[in-house]
Write an enzyme that holds these catalytic residues in place. Sequence first.
Site, PDB file in Angstrom:
ATOM      1  N   ALA A   1      -2.421   1.254  12.477  1.00 32.87           N
ATOM      2  CA  ALA A   1      -1.268   0.365  12.439  1.00 32.87           C
ATOM      3  C   ALA A   1      -1.525  -0.944  13.177  1.00 32.87           C
ATOM      4  CB  ALA A   1      -0.048   1.062  13.039  1.00 32.87           C
TER       5      ALA A   1
ATOM      6  N   TYR B   1      -6.645  -6.660  13.152  1.00 33.71           N
ATOM      7  CA  TYR B   1      -6.079  -7.932  13.599  1.00 33.71           C
ATOM      8  C   TYR B   1      -6.269  -8.147  15.098  1.00 33.71           C
ATOM      9  CZ  TYR B   1      -3.174  -8.028   9.293  1.00 33.71           C
ATOM     10  OH  TYR B   1      -2.705  -8.054   8.010  1.00 33.71           O
TER      11      TYR B   1
ATOM     12  N   GLN C   1       0.811  -1.212   0.000  1.00 37.64           N
ATOM     13  CA  GLN C   1       0.000   0.000   0.000  1.00 37.64           C
ATOM     14  C   GLN C   1       0.852   1.273   0.000  1.00 37.64           C
ATOM     15  OE1 GLN C   1      -0.500  -2.624   2.003  1.00 37.64           O
ATOM     16  NE2 GLN C   1      -2.544  -3.351   1.438  1.00 37.64           N
TER      17      GLN C   1
ATOM     18  N   GLU D   1      -8.651  -4.715   5.356  1.00 36.59           N
ATOM     19  CA  GLU D   1      -8.489  -5.752   6.368  1.00 36.59           C
ATOM     20  C   GLU D   1      -9.136  -5.256   7.649  1.00 36.59           C
ATOM     21  OE1 GLU D   1      -4.233  -7.767   5.057  1.00 36.59           O
ATOM     22  OE2 GLU D   1      -4.330  -6.451   6.798  1.00 36.59           O
TER      23      GLU D   1
END
Length: 596
Positions: A439, A496, A165, A493
Amino acid sequence: MHVPPTNPAAPTAPHRRRSKALGFAALAVSLLMAFPTARSAFGDETEEVPGGGDLGPNVLVFDPSTPNIQGKVDEIFKKQESAQFGSDRYALMFKPGTYNDINAQIGFYTSIAGLGLNPDDTTFNGDVTVDAGWFDGNATQNFWRSAENLALDPVNGTNRWAVSQAAPFRRMHVKGGLNLAPDGYGWASGGYIADSKIDGQVGPYSQQQWYTRDSSVGGWGNGVWNMTFSGVEGAPAQSFPEPPYTTLDTTPVSREKPFLYLDGDAYKVFVPAKRTNARGTSWADGTPEGESIPLDQFYVVKPGATAQTINAAVDQGLHLLFTPGVYHVDEPIEIDRANTVALGLGLATIIPDNGVTAIKVGDVDGVKLAGLLVDAGPVNSSVLVEVGPEGSSGDHAANPTSLQDVFVRIGGAGPGKATTSIVVNSDDTIIDHTWVWRADHGEGVGWETNRADYGVHVKGDDVLATGLFVEHFNKYDVRWSGENGKTIFFQNEKAYDAPNQAAIQNGDIKGYAGYKVDDSVTTHEGWGMGSYCFFDVDPTIRQQHGFQAPVKPGVKFHDLLVVSLGGKGQYDHVINDTGSPTSGDTTVPSQVVSFP
């Protein structure tokens, strides 16, 4: 973990790894004249901000006679190769001419560009290379770099640009092939090409997804999950899901990014004109359409500049050219004058202090924000970039505001927080290539440490996004509230680091969609859009869907997919309650060709 190849000739693509202003009338003065003072809205005298000047120490300008070009380029690369969260910024600029035996390896926060009006004005008999040796052949963290406005005649016939990216490849002419994978064909998660001509074949190989706009290619090698094209001569035919090609003949509205060039010995910024239903490059027939603005009509911003001085320059009637560096602002940079250009070189980075908004754009025509990285500060900002104030209603269809290569980061380089990264209130805005990233690795990372609920919130009508990359937000990554919005290519995404199922629960819905269209919206359309999950803290988490939208005749999606990366969490559906669940650890996407 590995993914079975989707093309026998293509290496596998496993899951992404990552340890992963006050407004007052412009003064009617010539910018070529010096005035010692100006009077502010409050009547006090302030110094006039001068236009033009030198480009500072971190813009390195070369011509074909410059000694030891390769040595200097190598020196910058050595510093920047693995400096993922470093503070140095560089722009390597090459005057028109021919450069022989060059291999310019491009590291973090480094931009390379030609200074001609057309790419072919500056030719390398050589390469502009991005590889992943610094990360053991894994290219999924090759972020924050760019190549623009050059012609390349690669030494071995193929140039390597193995990026993920925030690494745009714009206005380039490759007189050969282009390889988008690292040496060894390790993992890669890009990417973006615009206004470029690649004479030979583009080989994505292990690239999971890619978007190419208004360009020309000699061929396209393969696809893994999502390869999207709009206005690309030579693009493969529409065939999603196998191969996973989404192809639009033209791009509805586009305007290329402004760029610095030399007119003789004088620096100017060229501002390309808006195109409608574009196909192919803007420079195919010679000089592109647009406007040239002399450098003396820009405030050349250098490290140490304050928001007050930047705003005074805009009020005075100057455009903004940010030289490579990191800029702290204790009040918003406010751009409330139509047609203002704010262009960053070398990933110029703006950090808001004390929770302020970094950039505010008025509800005016034709502002161009380009080439800027906004890095959230440790005190929560409610919004980092705001395009138009709340309730904006002006019609900007003839001359829209555009955001191009405007990137946002929350955490990674240190603690950062923001409730919403980008809010677009102005109608007709063009969002052309953005990576908005909470991040998942680096410093200051944790579910609450770098809390950021929303990535992009579009409230304006008739907004177009071309190349929308938004990742890891605590709630919605993209929320679309305006009417008649369009997105061509979306990569997402989910966060996480969600600690458990309860942490992401959205009422009676399991998880917040990566891309949500409000129930009130009656018209919306999207093409080539993917959402992935990798819940590595709690792999039992289930995400109800990647996309959420009202079921209405005017709301349409084409070529959607969701992927469970390595089986760390699962999706129950693709959009709403439509689409099969992901399954196990096979990292095979679940797909919906059209909705509804």
